[in-house]
Design an enzyme around this catalytic site. Sequence first.
Site, short mmCIF file in Angstrom:
data_model
loop_
_atom_site.label_atom_id
_atom_site.label_comp_id
_atom_site.label_asym_id
_atom_site.label_seq_id
_atom_site.Cartn_x
_atom_site.Cartn_y
_atom_site.Cartn_z
N LYS A 117 0.97 -1.16 -0.25
CA LYS A 117 0.16 0.37 -0.04
C LYS A 117 0.84 1.63 0.48
CE LYS A 117 -2.14 2.33 3.49
NZ LYS A 117 -1.92 2.13 4.94
N ASP A 135 -6.53 1.29 1.51
CA ASP A 135 -6.30 1.93 3.03
C ASP A 135 -7.04 1.41 3.42
OD1 ASP A 135 -7.95 3.88 2.05
OD2 ASP A 135 -6.94 5.25 3.38
#
Length: 210
Positions: A117, A135
Amino acid sequence: MMIQAITKYLDTLYPNPRCELNYQKDYELLLAVMLSAQTTDKRVNMVTSILFQKYPTLEDLSHASKEDIIKIIRPIGTYERKAQNVLDIATSLLEEQGGIVPNDRQYLESLNGVGHKTASVVLSNLYGENCVAVDTHVSRVSKRLGLVKKEDDVFQIEKKLTRKFKGYSLGRLHHQLVLFGRYHCKAKNPDCSSCELSCFCLEYQKKKGK
Ligand code: SF4
């Protein structure tokens, strides 16, 4: 139809979405995103404004004492590990990349504290890579809207969003979904009464059915 409605609505709400982490230099973005795990961008901005002012170059950061970094970043939690990550990342970038944050996912994900991420956020912001970082906000909103399944993990969510929003800027979508999740479709008490996506929303239908 639904995808078009979502992007149109998000474009209306957030016509110029951007990362809410403050940074001046590429490596500052990388460090800020790494520091943002399990905390808010607001808190990260608070500590990085002190950290990056006190240590204005990568060299300065790499020579900082861990204790001093901990003292500065303590408010964001998990500070022991994050302070070590700051030192490790600064040293690695200097020794292996001449201080540059490279356009290289494999390398970025090999750095301490940098996962998929974080690398996605960095690559999309710095190099315009068309990827959607997943997220907590992106995940929650996608599940509520039925874009993905409730049990999908971050990799499945990324894959499905990438397929469904083919042809759209995924970096832009990431920022819009983060902002939408942070300020509108919040984890607790989402603002459903003013939401134009309620007609698609599984969460809203569930609430209404109660
Ligand atoms: S209707 Fe409510 S839960 Fe659904 S997307 Fe909109 S704000 Fe989120």
